[in-house]
Design a protein around this motif. Structure first.
Motif, mmCIF file in Angstrom:
data_model
loop_
_atom_site.group_PDB
_atom_site.id
_atom_site.type_symbol
_atom_site.label_atom_id
_atom_site.label_comp_id
_atom_site.label_asym_id
_atom_site.label_seq_id
_atom_site.Cartn_x
_atom_site.Cartn_y
_atom_site.Cartn_z
ATOM 1 N N MET A 1 0.777 -1.140 0.085
ATOM 2 C CA MET A 1 0.072 0.148 0.009
ATOM 3 C C MET A 1 0.980 1.265 0.111
ATOM 4 S SD MET A 1 -2.793 1.261 2.918
ATOM 5 C CE MET A 1 -3.862 0.130 2.702
ATOM 6 N N ASP A 2 0.488 2.383 -0.788
ATOM 7 C CA ASP A 2 1.253 3.581 -0.793
ATOM 8 C C ASP A 2 1.078 4.317 0.188
ATOM 9 O OD1 ASP A 2 2.358 2.790 -3.262
ATOM 10 O OD2 ASP A 2 0.716 3.892 -4.467
ATOM 11 N N LYS A 3 2.117 4.899 1.027
ATOM 12 C CA LYS A 3 1.748 6.102 2.050
ATOM 13 C C LYS A 3 1.169 7.152 1.416
ATOM 14 C CE LYS A 3 6.243 5.129 4.188
ATOM 15 N NZ LYS A 3 7.344 5.704 4.466
ATOM 16 N N GLU A 4 0.420 8.030 2.251
ATOM 17 C CA GLU A 4 -0.231 9.136 1.841
ATOM 18 C C GLU A 4 0.713 10.303 1.458
ATOM 19 O OE1 GLU A 4 -3.261 12.426 3.962
ATOM 20 O OE2 GLU A 4 -3.397 10.337 4.699
ATOM 21 N N ILE A 5 0.679 11.118 0.600
ATOM 22 C CA ILE A 5 1.342 12.136 0.198
ATOM 23 C C ILE A 5 1.330 13.180 0.911
ATOM 24 C CG2 ILE A 5 2.209 13.458 -1.883
ATOM 25 C CD1 ILE A 5 1.201 11.064 -3.649
ATOM 26 N N GLU A 6 2.114 13.908 1.499
ATOM 27 C CA GLU A 6 1.917 15.022 2.251
ATOM 28 C C GLU A 6 1.490 16.476 1.239
ATOM 29 O OE1 GLU A 6 1.924 15.679 5.792
ATOM 30 O OE2 GLU A 6 2.062 13.525 5.829
ATOM 31 N N PRO A 7 1.002 17.346 1.611
ATOM 32 C CA PRO A 7 0.842 18.496 0.716
ATOM 33 C C PRO A 7 2.040 19.205 0.432
ATOM 34 C CG PRO A 7 -0.781 18.883 2.643
ATOM 35 C CD PRO A 7 0.216 17.620 3.040
ATOM 36 N N CYS A 8 2.175 20.002 -0.858
ATOM 37 C CA CYS A 8 3.128 20.752 -1.301
ATOM 38 C C CYS A 8 3.995 21.354 -0.528
ATOM 39 C CB CYS A 8 2.851 21.400 -2.489
ATOM 40 S SG CYS A 8 4.271 22.434 -3.237
ATOM 41 N N PRO A 9 4.966 21.508 -0.080
ATOM 42 C CA PRO A 9 5.740 22.254 1.098
ATOM 43 C C PRO A 9 5.827 23.519 0.445
ATOM 44 C CG PRO A 9 7.509 20.846 -0.078
ATOM 45 C CD PRO A 9 6.279 20.419 -0.652
ATOM 46 N N PHE A 10 5.508 23.771 -0.728
ATOM 47 C CA PHE A 10 5.887 25.534 -1.197
ATOM 48 C C PHE A 10 4.563 26.142 -1.334
ATOM 49 C CE2 PHE A 10 9.438 22.891 -2.703
ATOM 50 C CZ PHE A 10 10.352 23.698 -2.356
ATOM 51 N N CYS A 11 3.473 25.460 -1.742
ATOM 52 C CA CYS A 11 2.085 26.178 -1.780
ATOM 53 C C CYS A 11 0.873 25.456 -1.127
ATOM 54 C CB CYS A 11 1.762 26.200 -3.409
ATOM 55 S SG CYS A 11 1.173 24.560 -4.162
ATOM 56 N N GLY A 12 1.404 24.385 -0.585
ATOM 57 C CA GLY A 12 0.283 23.715 0.360
ATOM 58 C C GLY A 12 -0.636 23.224 -0.580
ATOM 59 N N SER A 13 -0.668 22.753 -1.681
ATOM 60 C CA SER A 13 -1.634 22.208 -2.568
ATOM 61 C C SER A 13 -1.559 20.601 -2.385
ATOM 62 C CB SER A 13 -1.203 22.493 -4.015
ATOM 63 O OG SER A 13 -2.173 21.677 -4.921
ATOM 64 N N VAL A 14 -2.875 20.003 -2.567
ATOM 65 C CA VAL A 14 -2.738 18.594 -2.487
ATOM 66 C C VAL A 14 -3.059 17.881 -3.723
ATOM 67 C CG1 VAL A 14 -3.394 18.383 -0.030
ATOM 68 C CG2 VAL A 14 -5.137 18.615 -1.940
ATOM 69 N N ASP A 15 -2.962 18.671 -5.068
ATOM 70 C CA ASP A 15 -3.450 18.288 -6.289
ATOM 71 C C ASP A 15 -1.756 17.946 -6.973
ATOM 72 O OD1 ASP A 15 -4.187 17.941 -8.845
ATOM 73 O OD2 ASP A 15 -4.214 20.070 -9.258
ATOM 74 N N LEU A 16 -1.395 16.695 -6.240
ATOM 75 C CA LEU A 16 -0.111 16.134 -6.687
ATOM 76 C C LEU A 16 -0.189 14.875 -7.592
ATOM 77 C CD1 LEU A 16 1.117 16.354 -2.888
ATOM 78 C CD2 LEU A 16 1.523 17.958 -4.608
ATOM 79 N N ASP A 17 0.612 14.593 -8.332
ATOM 80 C CA ASP A 17 1.059 13.286 -8.922
ATOM 81 C C ASP A 17 2.199 12.955 -9.215
ATOM 82 O OD1 ASP A 17 -0.242 11.662 -10.926
ATOM 83 O OD2 ASP A 17 0.649 12.976 -12.614
ATOM 84 N N ARG A 18 2.398 11.350 -9.177
ATOM 85 C CA ARG A 18 3.524 10.839 -9.353
ATOM 86 C C ARG A 18 3.814 10.467 -10.736
ATOM 87 N NH1 ARG A 18 0.789 7.335 -5.507
ATOM 88 N NH2 ARG A 18 1.610 7.533 -3.408
ATOM 89 N N ASP A 19 5.200 10.608 -11.039
ATOM 90 C CA ASP A 19 5.665 10.230 -12.432
ATOM 91 C C ASP A 19 5.419 8.764 -12.606
ATOM 92 O OD1 ASP A 19 7.780 9.318 -11.114
ATOM 93 O OD2 ASP A 19 8.962 9.498 -12.986
#
Length: 59
Positions: A1-19
């Motif tokens: 199972m994947d770990k939960e991704i923390e928000p962006c450390p620069f803008c706080g966004s949770v709109d994140l994607d893995r390559d």
């Protein structure tokens, strides 16, 4: 199972994607990415470590 991704450390966004090779994470809001993981699948740990360092520096 994947770990939960923390928000962006620069803008706080949770709109994140893995390559597609799962070696880094990219923020779709501000465009920051990385750090590059040594092994596929370890990008989340690398990203979360960076997020924690940024939070500590903020205060």
């Amino acid at each position: 199972m994947d770990k939960e991704i923390e928000p962006c450390p620069f803008c706080g966004s949770v709109d994140l994607d893995r390559d597609k090779w799962r070696k880094y994470i990219e923020c779709k809001s501000c465009g920051c990415y990385g750090p590059d993981a040594i092994w596929p699948g370890t990008a989340t740990s690398a990203w979360n470590t960076r997020a924690l360092i940024a939070q500590e520096q903020e205060g």
